[in-house]
Design a protein around this motif. Structure first.
Motif, PDB file in Angstrom:
ATOM      1  N   ASN A 196       0.830  -1.200   0.000  1.00  0.00           N
ATOM      2  CA  ASN A 196       0.000   0.000   0.000  1.00  0.00           C
ATOM      3  C   ASN A 196       0.859   1.242   0.000  1.00  0.00           C
ATOM      4  O   ASN A 196       1.890   1.288   0.673  1.00  0.00           O
ATOM      5  N   GLY A 197       0.418   2.264  -0.742  1.00  0.00           N
ATOM      6  CA  GLY A 197       1.053   3.575  -0.723  1.00  0.00           C
ATOM      7  C   GLY A 197       2.528   3.559  -1.049  1.00  0.00           C
ATOM      8  O   GLY A 197       3.336   4.186  -0.362  1.00  0.00           O
ATOM      9  N   MET A 198       2.897   2.815  -2.084  1.00  0.00           N
ATOM     10  CA  MET A 198       4.301   2.782  -2.465  1.00  0.00           C
ATOM     11  C   MET A 198       4.610   3.875  -3.470  1.00  0.00           C
ATOM     12  O   MET A 198       3.721   4.312  -4.195  1.00  0.00           O
ATOM     13  N   PRO A 199       5.905   4.308  -3.544  1.00  0.00           N
ATOM     14  CA  PRO A 199       6.267   5.255  -4.599  1.00  0.00           C
ATOM     15  C   PRO A 199       6.031   4.634  -5.975  1.00  0.00           C
ATOM     16  O   PRO A 199       6.038   3.406  -6.119  1.00  0.00           O
ATOM     17  N   ALA A 200       5.855   5.484  -6.960  1.00  0.00           N
ATOM     18  CA  ALA A 200       5.451   5.021  -8.294  1.00  0.00           C
ATOM     19  C   ALA A 200       6.448   4.038  -8.898  1.00  0.00           C
ATOM     20  O   ALA A 200       6.050   3.031  -9.495  1.00  0.00           O
ATOM     21  N   TRP A 201       7.740   4.292  -8.755  1.00  0.00           N
ATOM     22  CA  TRP A 201       8.725   3.415  -9.380  1.00  0.00           C
ATOM     23  C   TRP A 201       8.665   2.011  -8.770  1.00  0.00           C
ATOM     24  O   TRP A 201       8.812   1.010  -9.450  1.00  0.00           O
ATOM     25  N   MET A 202       8.388   1.975  -7.460  1.00  0.00           N
ATOM     26  CA  MET A 202       8.314   0.682  -6.790  1.00  0.00           C
ATOM     27  C   MET A 202       7.035  -0.041  -7.200  1.00  0.00           C
ATOM     28  O   MET A 202       7.033  -1.246  -7.417  1.00  0.00           O
ATOM     29  N   ASP A 203       5.993   0.740  -7.327  1.00  0.00           N
ATOM     30  CA  ASP A 203       4.718   0.180  -7.756  1.00  0.00           C
ATOM     31  C   ASP A 203       4.875  -0.464  -9.133  1.00  0.00           C
ATOM     32  O   ASP A 203       4.358  -1.547  -9.388  1.00  0.00           O
ATOM     33  N   PHE A 204       5.664   0.192  -9.979  1.00  0.00           N
ATOM     34  CA  PHE A 204       5.925  -0.337 -11.316  1.00  0.00           C
ATOM     35  C   PHE A 204       6.635  -1.691 -11.232  1.00  0.00           C
ATOM     36  O   PHE A 204       6.251  -2.664 -11.881  1.00  0.00           O
ATOM     37  N   LEU A 205       7.663  -1.735 -10.383  1.00  0.00           N
ATOM     38  CA  LEU A 205       8.400  -2.993 -10.223  1.00  0.00           C
ATOM     39  C   LEU A 205       7.500  -4.105  -9.701  1.00  0.00           C
ATOM     40  O   LEU A 205       7.582  -5.245 -10.124  1.00  0.00           O
ATOM     41  N   LYS A 207       4.368  -4.408 -10.224  1.00  0.00           N
ATOM     42  CA  LYS A 207       3.421  -4.849 -11.247  1.00  0.00           C
ATOM     43  C   LYS A 207       4.075  -5.714 -12.338  1.00  0.00           C
ATOM     44  O   LYS A 207       3.396  -6.466 -13.015  1.00  0.00           O
ATOM     45  N   ILE A 208       5.398  -5.541 -12.526  1.00  0.00           N
ATOM     46  CA  ILE A 208       6.027  -6.407 -13.534  1.00  0.00           C
ATOM     47  C   ILE A 208       6.643  -7.665 -12.904  1.00  0.00           C
ATOM     48  O   ILE A 208       7.236  -8.486 -13.584  1.00  0.00           O
ATOM     49  N   ASN A 209       6.467  -7.791 -11.605  1.00  0.00           N
ATOM     50  CA  ASN A 209       7.031  -8.948 -10.907  1.00  0.00           C
ATOM     51  C   ASN A 209       6.049 -10.117 -10.993  1.00  0.00           C
ATOM     52  O   ASN A 209       4.950 -10.049 -10.459  1.00  0.00           O
ATOM     53  N   PRO A 210       6.441 -11.201 -11.646  1.00  0.00           N
ATOM     54  CA  PRO A 210       5.492 -12.323 -11.776  1.00  0.00           C
ATOM     55  C   PRO A 210       5.079 -12.886 -10.425  1.00  0.00           C
ATOM     56  O   PRO A 210       3.982 -13.428 -10.267  1.00  0.00           O
ATOM     57  N   GLY A 237      -3.894  -4.934   1.400  1.00  0.00           N
ATOM     58  CA  GLY A 237      -3.379  -4.811   0.038  1.00  0.00           C
ATOM     59  C   GLY A 237      -3.914  -5.884  -0.882  1.00  0.00           C
ATOM     60  O   GLY A 237      -3.197  -6.418  -1.730  1.00  0.00           O
ATOM     61  N   LEU A 238      -5.185  -6.215  -0.700  1.00  0.00           N
ATOM     62  CA  LEU A 238      -5.730  -7.310  -1.505  1.00  0.00           C
ATOM     63  C   LEU A 238      -6.438  -6.836  -2.771  1.00  0.00           C
ATOM     64  O   LEU A 238      -7.001  -7.634  -3.503  1.00  0.00           O
ATOM     65  N   ASN A 239      -6.400  -5.539  -3.001  1.00  0.00           N
ATOM     66  CA  ASN A 239      -7.041  -5.047  -4.214  1.00  0.00           C
ATOM     67  C   ASN A 239      -6.005  -4.746  -5.288  1.00  0.00           C
ATOM     68  O   ASN A 239      -5.821  -3.613  -5.691  1.00  0.00           O
ATOM     69  N   LEU A 240      -5.299  -5.768  -5.695  1.00  0.00           N
ATOM     70  CA  LEU A 240      -4.240  -5.587  -6.683  1.00  0.00           C
ATOM     71  C   LEU A 240      -4.839  -5.094  -8.000  1.00  0.00           C
ATOM     72  O   LEU A 240      -5.759  -5.702  -8.543  1.00  0.00           O
ATOM     73  N   SER A 241      -4.330  -3.949  -8.471  1.00  0.00           N
ATOM     74  CA  SER A 241      -4.879  -3.439  -9.728  1.00  0.00           C
ATOM     75  C   SER A 241      -3.772  -2.902 -10.616  1.00  0.00           C
ATOM     76  O   SER A 241      -2.729  -2.462 -10.141  1.00  0.00           O
ATOM     77  N   VAL A 246      -8.952  -3.658 -11.389  1.00  0.00           N
ATOM     78  CA  VAL A 246      -8.697  -4.668 -10.368  1.00  0.00           C
ATOM     79  C   VAL A 246      -8.547  -6.037 -11.033  1.00  0.00           C
ATOM     80  O   VAL A 246      -9.431  -6.489 -11.757  1.00  0.00           O
ATOM     81  N   ILE A 247      -7.374  -6.656 -10.795  1.00  0.00           N
ATOM     82  CA  ILE A 247      -7.060  -7.913 -11.463  1.00  0.00           C
ATOM     83  C   ILE A 247      -7.843  -9.064 -10.830  1.00  0.00           C
ATOM     84  O   ILE A 247      -7.853  -9.213  -9.609  1.00  0.00           O
ATOM     85  N   SER A 248      -8.473  -9.849 -11.653  1.00  0.00           N
ATOM     86  CA  SER A 248      -9.234 -10.980 -11.119  1.00  0.00           C
ATOM     87  C   SER A 248      -8.342 -12.213 -11.044  1.00  0.00           C
ATOM     88  O   SER A 248      -7.255 -12.262 -11.631  1.00  0.00           O
ATOM     89  N   PHE A 249      -8.819 -13.200 -10.328  1.00  0.00           N
ATOM     90  CA  PHE A 249      -8.070 -14.434 -10.136  1.00  0.00           C
ATOM     91  C   PHE A 249      -7.735 -15.095 -11.479  1.00  0.00           C
ATOM     92  O   PHE A 249      -6.608 -15.513 -11.720  1.00  0.00           O
TER      93      PHE A 249
END
Lengths: 276, 324
Positions: A196-205, A207-210, A237-241, A246-249
């Protein structure tokens, strides 16, 4: 088919024969869950809301939150380290016995990845022994849901491991590369703390992390977020988007499946080129 | 006799370094064929090319009728390989190692049990079948590897320095097994070695040096080609003795380890006269039949070209060799 089975069988057989590894595999998750998790739960709990927290946030339990992440971590570690056997086989000479046989390289690569995935699946399932101490409720349907997801995640990660292992000559080198890879992937996956509330660059990482999507699948199966209050879900932090969606299962499943196919193909191609 | 291995102009180039510079030979079915040469002569490179581990840079070769580049997998099914270093999985039992090999090579399920018994019998390891390989001695591991190499009934068994690093007694045992193999299984055995005495067992020996085949014949014929008996002497003054030998007896003299070696026909008769007439005091004298060692010395000491070289050059090469 026989070839794939033989390669798979050898890895699985060796896994169950190695008692020290079997017992040792509990050490890391135990430390994270019981020592780190219990220690942090007070702090995190008070940060999230503490005693004064309104309604649902009072239910936030850090250890419970961590549990799916720890399963993810175990599957991840085991799967990626399973490829170490390829490097060791090269060092101890057994790889030659495999490579000079008439088996196709593709069968060997797939056998290796399946072997690693199976071992990782077992290790992941073994983590369920912690369930009674944590207070999450795991039912048979949940386990049945977990098995294919664990296996798919393990398959993707084993393929990444094989891809790396094929390029490296020594086990020290392999371990170095894996260590450098493991920690950022783990920290940026939401396995150990809510994203939650991460800086944008970290948020990017993230989101590309499998691993993010893998861990989130475990969370969705084990924590059942539909039944949680929206505020608590947000705190965990369960609303991963991604881009506000919002990404579904099933979308996560697709992501991991595509990654599995991509990496298994890359690893196989790479392995096909390696010399005996 | 049919040729099971055929090699034509095989070359291997490692980034500008010619490891094998175009070799031609054939191996007949059922033969024990030996590759003799010092380390780095190109023996292993040649074997690695024949066993499809590395690609040849040039040339052609076939095993059991299959091309080593185009029909890789068929070649692999036709050969058994025993490497210099162990390639066993030491964490598994002997039986598991053998079972896996059967699966790798597609040995039919119903035949596996029988074959494993059969190969373990050949190498006397039947009672160790269930033991973890880790607990085996070096010789036992080697034997198990030989057994494993036989499981898929290869037509040619490649043995790369099969006895390197083993004690003399174990070496002898391994050779007993290899000879037993030839008798029982009737397979072709292709081996490399740098032990001269081991090469004597071969039906034919190919001598390799600097990536070239410099001789190929039966051990007996190779020895006969060396010509005559070998006399080894040590004198008070080797330099002078050498000069006298070359001048008076017109023989080629090699100097090694403080003694002089030369070859003569009918050595025993020669020796009597020689000792009587030689002016320089002789310390020791030794007469023997040539061994493959002498063949090798004769071939790699450049003496093979000396028929056309002047005696002056001969001395020079000799001195250069001595200094080295």
């Amino acid at each position: 088919m026989e070839a794939i089975y033989a390669i798979w069988q050898r890895d699985v057989l060796k896994f169950f024969r190695d008692r020290a590894r079997l017992i040792g595999s509990f050490a890391m998750p135990f430390m994270f869950l019981i020592l780190f998790g219990s220690g942090m739960s007070g702090a995190i709990g008070s940060m999230v809301g503490g005693e004064a927290a309104a309604g649902p946030l009072r239910d936030f339990d850090f250890v419970e939150f961590m549990f799916p992440g720890i399963i993810g971590m175990t599957v991840f570690n085991t799967a990626i380290f399973s490829a170490l056997s390829v490097v060791q086989d090269r060092e101890f000479g057994y790889l030659r016995e495999i490579l000079v046989s008439p088996m196709s390289r593709t069968s060997i690569a797939i056998g290796k990845v399946l072997g690693g995935s199976t071992v990782a699946l077992f290790q992941g399932l073994m983590m369920l022994v912690f369930v009674p101490f944590i207070g999450v409720s795991i039912t048979i349907p949940i386990i049945l849901q977990l098995i294919p997801v664990m296996f798919l995640v393990a398959f993707a990660i084993s393929s990444i491991g094989l891809l790396i292992a094929t390029s490296l000559k020594t086990s020290q080198g392999f371990q170095m590369v894996i260590q450098v890879l493991i920690f950022p992937m783990l920290f940026l996956s939401g396995a150990l703390f809510p994203l939650n509330g991460m800086p944008a660059w970290m948020d990017f990482l993230v989101k590309i992390n499998p691993l993010t999507y893998s861990v989130d699948m475990f969370k969705k199966i084990i924590l059942q977020p539909e039944g949680l209050a929206p505020a608590l879900r947000e705190a965990m932090g369960l609303n991963l988007s991604v881009f506000g969606h919002v990404i579904s299962f099933s979308e996560e499943m697709m992501v991991v499946l595509i990654l599995s196919i991509l990496f298994v193909v890359l690893a196989t191609v790479r392995f096909n080129r390696s010399e005996a | 006799m049919n040729n099971i291995v055929e090699v034509k102009g095989l070359k291997k180039n490692y980034k500008g370094f010619l490891a094998v510079t175009g070799v031609d030979f054939e191996v007949g079915e059922g033969e024990i064929f030996g590759f003799l040469g010092p380390n780095g002569a190109g023996k292993s490179t040649t074997i690695n090319m024949l066993s499809t581990i590395i690609k040849p840079s040039e040339g052609k070769a076939s095993i059991n009728g299959f091309d080593i580049v185009a029909d890789k997998n068929k070649v692999r099914s036709s050969i058994g390989l025993i490497f210099q270093e162990s390639t066993l999985d030491e964490k598994l039992t002997a039986n598991e190692n053998l079972m896996l090999h059967c699966k790798f090579y597609g040995v039919p399920k119903e035949k596996r049990e029988e074959r494993i018994n059969e190969v373990l019998e050949i190498v006397d390891l039947k009672d160790k079948r269930g033991n973890i390989v880790d607990t085996f001695s070096g010789g036992m591991k080697r034997r198990l590897e030989i057994a494993r190499g036989l499981l898929h009934y290869p037509r040619v068994l490649f043995l790369d320095e099969p006895t390197v690093g083993l004690d003399p007694q174990t070496r002898n045992h391994i050779w007993e097994y290899i000879l037993r193999l030839k008798e029982k299984a009737g397979i072709t055995i292709f081996l490399t070695t740098h032990y001269m005495d081991e090469a004597e067992i071969c039906d034919r020996v190919a001598v390799m040096d600097h990536g070239k085949l410099i001789a190929l014949d039966t051990p007996d014929q190779l020895k006969t080609n060396v010509g005559g008996d070998i006399i080894e002497i040590e004198t008070e003054n080797n330099q002078e003795a050498k000069a006298v030998l070359i001048e008076k007896y017109e023989v080629e003299v090699k100097e090694a380890g403080g003694s002089l070696t030369f070859q003569v026909d009918k050595g025993s008769e020669f020796l009597v006269q020689f000792v009587k007439n030689f002016d320089i005091p002789i310390k020791t004298v030794n007469l023997r039949r040539p061994t493959l060692n002498d063949v090798f010395l004769a071939l790699t000491g450049r003496e093979i070209r000396e028929e056309t070289a002047s005696s002056k050059e001969k001395v020079k090469t000799g001195m250069r060799r001595g200094r080295r």
